[in-house]
Scaffold this motif. Structure first.
Motif, PDB file in Angstrom:
ATOM      1  N   GLU A   1       0.838  -1.190   0.000  1.00 18.30           N
ATOM      2  CA  GLU A   1       0.000   0.000   0.000  1.00 18.30           C
ATOM      3  C   GLU A   1       0.880   1.249   0.000  1.00 18.30           C
ATOM      4  O   GLU A   1       1.854   1.332   0.757  1.00 18.30           O
ATOM      5  CB  GLU A   1      -0.853  -0.019   1.272  1.00 18.30           C
ATOM      6  CG  GLU A   1      -2.037   0.875   1.220  1.00 18.30           C
ATOM      7  CD  GLU A   1      -2.613   1.110   2.610  1.00 18.30           C
ATOM      8  OE1 GLU A   1      -2.070   0.598   3.603  1.00 18.30           O
ATOM      9  OE2 GLU A   1      -3.601   1.844   2.684  1.00 18.30           O
ATOM     10  N   GLY A   2       0.545   2.205  -0.860  1.00 20.01           N
ATOM     11  CA  GLY A   2       1.307   3.457  -0.913  1.00 20.01           C
ATOM     12  C   GLY A   2       2.550   3.367  -1.775  1.00 20.01           C
ATOM     13  O   GLY A   2       3.171   4.386  -2.068  1.00 20.01           O
ATOM     14  N   LEU A   3       2.936   2.144  -2.174  1.00 21.95           N
ATOM     15  CA  LEU A   3       4.211   1.994  -2.889  1.00 21.95           C
ATOM     16  C   LEU A   3       4.077   1.293  -4.246  1.00 21.95           C
ATOM     17  O   LEU A   3       4.594   1.792  -5.247  1.00 21.95           O
ATOM     18  CB  LEU A   3       5.198   1.211  -2.016  1.00 21.95           C
ATOM     19  CG  LEU A   3       5.678   1.954  -0.760  1.00 21.95           C
ATOM     20  CD1 LEU A   3       6.251   0.994   0.267  1.00 21.95           C
ATOM     21  CD2 LEU A   3       6.717   3.004  -1.131  1.00 21.95           C
ATOM     22  N   THR A   4       3.394   0.169  -4.264  1.00 19.99           N
ATOM     23  CA  THR A   4       3.377  -0.600  -5.527  1.00 19.99           C
ATOM     24  C   THR A   4       2.044  -0.457  -6.260  1.00 19.99           C
ATOM     25  O   THR A   4       1.488  -1.442  -6.753  1.00 19.99           O
ATOM     26  CB  THR A   4       3.697  -2.095  -5.284  1.00 19.99           C
ATOM     27  OG1 THR A   4       2.695  -2.636  -4.408  1.00 19.99           O
ATOM     28  CG2 THR A   4       5.063  -2.286  -4.684  1.00 19.99           C
ATOM     29  N   TYR A   5       1.571   0.763  -6.333  1.00 20.91           N
ATOM     30  CA  TYR A   5       0.384   1.020  -7.145  1.00 20.91           C
ATOM     31  C   TYR A   5       0.761   0.903  -8.619  1.00 20.91           C
ATOM     32  O   TYR A   5       1.935   0.787  -8.973  1.00 20.91           O
ATOM     33  CB  TYR A   5      -0.159   2.424  -6.852  1.00 20.91           C
ATOM     34  CG  TYR A   5      -0.776   2.562  -5.477  1.00 20.91           C
ATOM     35  CD1 TYR A   5      -1.679   1.620  -5.003  1.00 20.91           C
ATOM     36  CD2 TYR A   5      -0.459   3.639  -4.660  1.00 20.91           C
ATOM     37  CE1 TYR A   5      -2.257   1.754  -3.756  1.00 20.91           C
ATOM     38  CE2 TYR A   5      -1.035   3.776  -3.405  1.00 20.91           C
ATOM     39  CZ  TYR A   5      -1.931   2.828  -2.963  1.00 20.91           C
ATOM     40  OH  TYR A   5      -2.500   2.948  -1.721  1.00 20.91           O
ATOM     41  N   VAL A   6      -0.247   0.994  -9.464  1.00 24.00           N
ATOM     42  CA  VAL A   6      -0.031   0.781 -10.900  1.00 24.00           C
ATOM     43  C   VAL A   6       1.049   1.712 -11.450  1.00 24.00           C
ATOM     44  O   VAL A   6       1.801   1.325 -12.359  1.00 24.00           O
ATOM     45  CB  VAL A   6      -1.359   0.920 -11.682  1.00 24.00           C
ATOM     46  CG1 VAL A   6      -1.908   2.337 -11.632  1.00 24.00           C
ATOM     47  CG2 VAL A   6      -1.218   0.449 -13.111  1.00 24.00           C
TER      48      VAL A   6
END
Ligand SMILES: Cc1cc2nc3c(=O)[nH]c(=O)nc-3n(C[C@H](O)[C@H](O)[C@H](O)COP(=O)(O)O)c2cc1C
Length: 322
Positions: A10-15
């Protein structure tokens, strides 16, 4: 060859990150979205961020599992059916989030507290999605309080046709502290009916080798923080497994490759967000990990951390990566 998955963070590996990473380092076999959907019944109710994160066009070319965090079987099943008809390949049920705000509501790792309730949840979800054309997997801890809960949990998992079970062998209570419990993982791997994926603290080729020595049959490994800190990790693991020599890029090459990755993530965020300072915050969070790829540059990294506005941020990154 062992399959490699990028962990959801969460917060890092978004699209915006996944897409950029996949372009620069196309070594992952599968990607997982950070969790979506607490309390939502329909994909149309997803937040703008969640909708963007699962957008099929933006995720094209990547095998994607959409992760759901919910304890309500009806909403979970409804979302699974909708995602199946929209053409998604896999849904992953989050049984591992250790955040107290999540577990207190009985979600994430909180679902491991009561094996009977988890059983009832999975029974309903699988019943209500029967005949639906989508894989359903789960990502779990080895218990909430202690790994002694694992045998009862594995009995539950084994009653359902999960496509894969990703095991991060810490308890929910542990969060990210302490060491992964490899004996608990061994237990899960020995009795699971579905393929088991290892996750947790794979940071180096040495970590991976040790894991594969003890668990040669594990067919997939999920990696999170290790990749953020060292984007070359999957490439080096592939080479190690194939017995091919691999050398880390030198400083100049490293900076050039990091610049490419950075610029793609940054422009994706600029496109996605109206708030420019929000983009700076997201990028700074990423640098908290990515900066580890450039040891000896603490001064330049500090300037990035201190940047508040876009021009200062840009200038600080230019200094670091030039
Ligand atoms: C900042 C952060 C956010 C995370 N968000 C999620 C999430 O949304 N869903 C999930 O299943 N796990 C999440 N995780 C856990 C990771 O997917 C992974 O299980 C954990 O970091 C252990 O793997 P690693 O040692 O390779 O990082 C998160 C971890 C971190 C550090």
């Amino acid at each position: 060859m062992t399959k490699l998955y990028l962990a959801p963070m969460e917060g890092l590996t978004y699209v915006e990150y996944r897409q950029a990473y996949h372009r620069c380092f196309p070594d992952f076999d599968q990607y997982f979205t950070p969790f979506a959907a607490p309390g939502r019944f329909h994909v149309s109710d997803f937040s703008t961020r969640e909708k963007r994160d699962i957008d099929l066009e933006s995720n094209a070319g990547m095998h994607l599992a959409v992760q759901l965090l919910t304890k309500d079987p009806d909403s979970c099943a409804s979302l699974i059916r909708e995602l199946a008809s929209a053409g998604y390949e896999e849904v992953n049920i989050n049984l591992g989030c250790p955040s107290p705000t999540v577990t207190a509501k009985g979600r994430g790792a909180g679902m491991l507290k009561d094996a009977d309730a988890l059983d009832a949840f999975l029974e309903d979800v699988f019943m209500e999605t029967e005949g639906t054309d989508i894989r359903i997997s789960a990502k779990t801890r080895v218990g909430y309080e202690s790994a002694q809960e694992l045998p009862a949990l594995m009995e539950v998992f084994n009653r359902y046709p999960l496509s894969q079970l990703i095991v991060h062998p810490r308890t929910g209570k542990q969060g990210y502290d302490g060491k992964p419990d490899l004996d608990a993982f061994a237990y899960a791997a020995s009795c699971s009916r579905c393929p088991v994926v290892y996750n947790g603290d794979i940071r180096t080729v040495g970590d991976f080798r040790k894991l594969k020595e003890r668990f040669p049959d594990v067919q997939a490994v999920m990696i999170g923080r290790g990749v953020l800190a060292n984007p070359w990790l999957p490439e080096s693991l592939r080479a190690a497994e194939a017995g091919v020599p691999w050398e880390a890029p030198g400083e100049e090459e490293k900076k050039a490759q990091l610049r490419r990755l950075h610029d793609l993530v940054f422009s994706n965020y600029l496109e996605a967000f109206d708030c420019r300072n929000g983009v700076v915050d997201r990028m700074k969070e990423l640098w908290g990990w990515m900066g580890q790829a450039l040891p000896g540059h603490e001064k330049e990294l500090k300037a990035i951390r201190k940047a508040r506005r876009l021009p200062d941020y840009r200038a600080a990154v230019r200094v670091l990566l030039s």
